[in-house]
Each structure stands twice: as C-alpha cells, then as structure tokens.
Design an enzyme around this catalytic site. Sequence first.
Site, PDB file in Angstrom:
ATOM      1  N   ASP A  13       0.629   4.685  -7.170  1.00  0.00           N
ATOM      2  CA  ASP A  13       2.090   5.771  -7.296  1.00  0.00           C
ATOM      3  C   ASP A  13       1.965   6.728  -8.236  1.00  0.00           C
ATOM      4  OD1 ASP A  13       4.040   6.770  -5.784  1.00  0.00           O
ATOM      5  OD2 ASP A  13       5.523   5.597  -7.147  1.00  0.00           O
ATOM      6  N   HIS A  30      -3.297  13.587  -4.699  1.00  0.00           N
ATOM      7  CA  HIS A  30      -3.953  12.795  -3.887  1.00  0.00           C
ATOM      8  C   HIS A  30      -5.383  12.731  -3.975  1.00  0.00           C
ATOM      9  CE1 HIS A  30      -0.168  11.702  -2.542  1.00  0.00           C
ATOM     10  NE2 HIS A  30       0.045  12.982  -1.545  1.00  0.00           N
ATOM     11  N   LEU A 125     -16.760  -8.441  -3.100  1.00  0.00           N
ATOM     12  CA  LEU A 125     -15.260  -8.169  -3.456  1.00  0.00           C
ATOM     13  C   LEU A 125     -14.767  -8.094  -2.086  1.00  0.00           C
ATOM     14  CD1 LEU A 125     -12.744  -7.728  -5.382  1.00  0.00           C
ATOM     15  CD2 LEU A 125     -13.316  -5.460  -4.759  1.00  0.00           C
TER      16      LEU A 125
END
Length: 225
Positions: A13, A30, A125
């Site tokens: 955020d 963004h 991962l």
Amino acid sequence: MSNLPRHVAIIMDGNGRWAQQRGKARVRGHERGAEVIRDILTFAAHHDEIEYMTLYAFSTENWKRPKAEVDFLMRLLSRYLKKELHVYLENDVSFNAIGDLSRFSPSVQALIHDTERQTAHCKGLKHYFALNYGAQDEIIRALNSLRENQTDITKDSLSAALDAPEAVDLMIRTGGDHRLSNFLLWQAAYAELFFTRTLWPDFTAHELQSIINQFKSVERRFGGL
Ligand code: IPE
Ligand code: IPE
Ligand code: MG
C-alpha cells in the site's frame, strides 16, 4: 528456536501517496511499485526460509476507483506479466494468481494463465499474486465448492479449498495504515502483523530483512503457554 518466515504476505500500500508527494499522478506510483515487486521477490527467492510469498496487488474493492486508474492498473498488469516472466524463470519462482479472475478481460486472463503455466515447474519460491482478491470472496467461493460434496466442512477441508491454503507466518502492510483490507483473513489467523510507514515504492529488501529479524524474536504462542 527462532520463528521461520515460511509464508510472508504483504499488503503493498501507498503507491498513490508516493506519487502525490512528488507532485505526480497516482499511476506513477503504481509503475514504481511494480518495479519494487521484482526486488522483493528476488530477495524472497534467495532466502532459505521463505517458501511462499503472497502479494496483494488488486482487491475486490479496488474496482470502486476511478475508471482511468482501474484501466491503467489493468494495462500495467499485462505489461508487468510480459516483462517479468524472465525474472520468475531466472529466480525459480512459480507465479500463482489468487482471487476471482473471471472479472478480468479474456486477454488478461489468458496472460495470467500463460504465466502460471510457464512458471509451474519453478520450485525455489511459490509466489501468490492476489488479483481481484478479497478474503471474504475467497471463503465464499471455497464454501460453495465444498457444498457440492455433502460432507461436513472441516477446518482442513475449508483450508484446502481456499485459493492459497498455507497459513501466513508474517503479514506486512506498508503505507502506514493498520488494517487488513480483506486480505487472507482465514490464513492470517495466527500471523504476526507488522506495519511500516514506508510507502510501497520505497520499500526495500533491506527493510524486509529487518522486519524478518524482528519477527524471529517474537514469542509465538498459538494460544498455548
Ligand atoms: C496500493 O496503493 C495499490 C493498489 C491498491 C492497487 P494505493 O493505490 O492504495 O496507494 P494509496 O494508499 O492511495 O497511497
Ligand atoms: C489494499 O489497499 C489493497 C491492495 C494493496 C491491493 P487499499 O488502498 O485498497 O486499502 P484501503 O482502501 O486503504 O483499506
Ligand atoms: Mg491504499
């Protein structure tokens, strides 16, 4: 023995505020935020103890934003998936979307599934990318899928029916707010929660390592003594 950060989840955020503080349009935040994902995933891929990393990219509530911002995020998602595929492959990271993908355009859905297919063999991962994700929506979809079996729903059967079944060990939110915003409500039942004022575009692997260090020294009791 210290805690293992097997599953790290991050609420990314603060992109809009990062841009606004620089007198730029929110979408520039963004763009920068998407680049930070690469550093964090690469760090996680080479961290021996992290097995799963779940990143919150777009919530079921984020459609409420102005159409221009939502449209930009959709284009950014496509660009990101095309550009970052080699990063996943080079770091042995599998890409797994969680959330209700049916709301995305057919071309975005195809790109998501293509990225999943091309990285499915990667074992270093397991990366979950939360797209049109809401924990309440995830739980309702899981319950509806289990209802067809007619057997009693158990903690294990519900967990297994979720988009991401693994319990979260460490939950981090950047951007200074102290809330979960509908992220992994079931999986985070016993997660350690860390909140940092750092805005996502300024977040670094170094700060992640320092949070992991703090996490390791916490006493996790899980209701016991
Ligand atoms: C998080 O950053 C990214 C998304 C929710 C898509 P924000 O866009 O929420 O940035 P702030 O919180 O408004 O600064
Ligand atoms: C949470 O951030 C969702 C993502 C980071 C993708 P928001 O900015 O949407 O959350 P609220 O509105 O502040 O709770
Ligand atoms: Mg926000």
